[in-house]
Design an enzyme around this catalytic site. Structure first.
Site, mmCIF file in Angstrom:
data_model
loop_
_atom_site.group_PDB
_atom_site.id
_atom_site.type_symbol
_atom_site.label_atom_id
_atom_site.label_comp_id
_atom_site.label_asym_id
_atom_site.label_seq_id
_atom_site.Cartn_x
_atom_site.Cartn_y
_atom_site.Cartn_z
ATOM 1 C CB THR A 295 -20.728 -31.454 -5.459
ATOM 2 O OG1 THR A 295 -22.084 -31.455 -5.937
ATOM 3 C CG2 THR A 295 -19.896 -32.393 -6.312
ATOM 4 C CB SER B 174 -26.232 -13.814 -0.722
ATOM 5 O OG SER B 174 -25.239 -12.830 -0.872
ATOM 6 C CG HIS C 235 -26.655 -24.498 -0.787
ATOM 7 N ND1 HIS C 235 -25.775 -25.445 -0.354
ATOM 8 C CD2 HIS C 235 -26.456 -23.411 0.004
ATOM 9 C CE1 HIS C 235 -25.053 -24.958 0.652
ATOM 10 N NE2 HIS C 235 -25.469 -23.721 0.886
ATOM 11 C CB SER D 24 -22.010 -20.809 -4.986
ATOM 12 O OG SER D 24 -22.917 -20.479 -3.947
ATOM 13 N NE ARG E 180 -36.329 -19.731 7.361
ATOM 14 C CZ ARG E 180 -35.060 -19.741 7.734
ATOM 15 N NH1 ARG E 180 -34.742 -19.623 9.008
ATOM 16 N NH2 ARG E 180 -34.100 -19.862 6.839
ATOM 17 N N PRO F 127 -30.672 -17.530 0.886
ATOM 18 C CG PRO F 127 -32.956 -17.899 0.531
ATOM 19 C CD PRO F 127 -32.003 -16.989 1.248
ATOM 20 C CB VAL F 128 -27.313 -19.802 -3.044
ATOM 21 C CG1 VAL F 128 -27.533 -21.296 -3.145
ATOM 22 C CG2 VAL F 128 -26.488 -19.293 -4.213
ATOM 23 N NE ARG G 177 -17.431 -34.833 -7.155
ATOM 24 C CZ ARG G 177 -17.148 -34.257 -8.320
ATOM 25 N NH1 ARG G 177 -15.977 -33.639 -8.482
ATOM 26 N NH2 ARG G 177 -18.019 -34.294 -9.309
ATOM 27 C CG ASP H 1 -18.994 -4.725 3.442
ATOM 28 O OD1 ASP H 1 -19.141 -5.968 3.397
ATOM 29 O OD2 ASP H 1 -19.494 -4.012 4.333
#
Length: 323
Positions: free
Chosen positions: A147, A117, A173, A141, A86, A119-120, A151, A32
């Protein structure tokens, strides 16, 4: 397997914690810009090693800690500043990701890069372009957590073990994601057939599906409103991705990857069920979607493509889901 996590905040540390408990990695490095934070997280986690699995954990701000990584997990990025657009934020985070990828590749020759991270989807594309690595080794990811949320929401409504529910969120995502209800099933029984018994009791299936999807899509907003951030769920989701890579399990997960071509669009990243193993994405499964779902997926891909083009053309992108 050696896993390096870039970003020692709540998401990065939750990933490290879940990965450690699962016994996925023999070595974990946390890097980091705040070296003290990374070192402190590593020290804190290492004290729990005697109660789980043998693992070496190091932390700091030096990218040499990532040397010979099998997987690099990127969670770093910065929040939006007051008055910042943005587009400015997206371009800034794209530069941060590019710098991280460049730094990591100095110490690891051919790692799998796992983007977390946001917007993935867009940042998965950035990592792919910057790294020069094959598509299958750049993974986002994606909708893995979405998902799981879907579920769990189905299981809660139907009073089932969520592990017996097989349903997917695909696409972005973010707010344009879609649920592939046409492929959803419970124990092999199509979800709409499974629900027939409830219809006789007055359950309005379509309205229930709509409510379940909305609760899934908007989950992050609710969590952030209640506690300020999301991190445990994504920590477990990423640890699951790492687990199938480490064990070469060939599990099917809805990760994001850069698709060579989709309905006339080239090099667009989005999530669909994909087989994961030690080489990264082994193959992508062909879903049999309804016409409406296919249109929804196409729209989702266009949203992501437009965000990528906004970086290249200095146009303002639309908002995306926070996690």
């Amino acid at each position: 397997m050696k896993v390096s996590i870039i970003g020692a905040g709540m998401v990065g540390s939750s990933i490290a914690y879940a990965t450690m408990i699962k016994g996925v990695a023999r070595e974990i490095s946390i890097v980091d810009i705040n070296g003290d934070l990374a070192e402190g997280q590593a020290l804190d986690l290492s004290h729990g090693a005697p109660y789980v699995h043998p693992v070496r954990i190091k932390g700091g701000n030096d990218y040499s800690l990532t040397k010979n990584s099998d997987v690099v997990v990127i969670t770093a990025g910065r929040a939006q500043k007051p008055g910042e657009t943005r587009l400015q934020l997206l371009k800034s985070n794209a530069k941060i990701i590019s710098s991280i990828v460049e730094s990591c590749l100095k110490y690891s020759e051919n790692p799998i890069i796992l983007m977390v991270s946001n917007p993935v989807d867009v940042l998965t594309w950035v990592a792919w372009k910057k790294s020069g690595l094959p598509r299958e080794r750049i993974i986002g990811s994606g909708t893995t957590l979405d998902t799981a949320r879907l579920r769990q929401n189905i299981a809660d409504h139907c009073k089932l073990d969520p592990r017996s529910v097989h349903a997917y969120i695909i696409g972005e995502h973010g707010d344009s994601e879609i649920a592939s209800w046409s492929t959803a099933n419970v124990g092999g029984v199509p979800i709409k057939e499974f629900c027939n018994g409830c219809l006789a009791k007055g359950c309005e299936r379509d309205k229930v599906f709509e409510r379940i999807f909305e609760n899934t899509r908007d989950a992050a907003y609710k969590i952030i409103e209640k506690k300020g951030a999301t991190y445990y769920g994504i920590g477990l989701a990423v640890a699951r991705i790492l687990e199938t890579i480490a064990g070469d399990h060939h599990s099917v997960l809805t990760v994001s990857s850069v698709h060579e071509e989709f309905r006339g669009m080239r090099d667009v990243p989005f999530s669909v069920p994909s087989v994961l193993g030690k080489k990264g994405i082994e193959r992508i499964l062909p879903l049999k979607l309804s016409d409406d779902e296919l249109k929804g997926l196409e729209n989702s891909a266009k949203v992501i493509k437009a965000a990528i083009e906004s970086i290249l053309e200095n146009r303002e992108p639309r908002a995306e889901n926070p996690r």
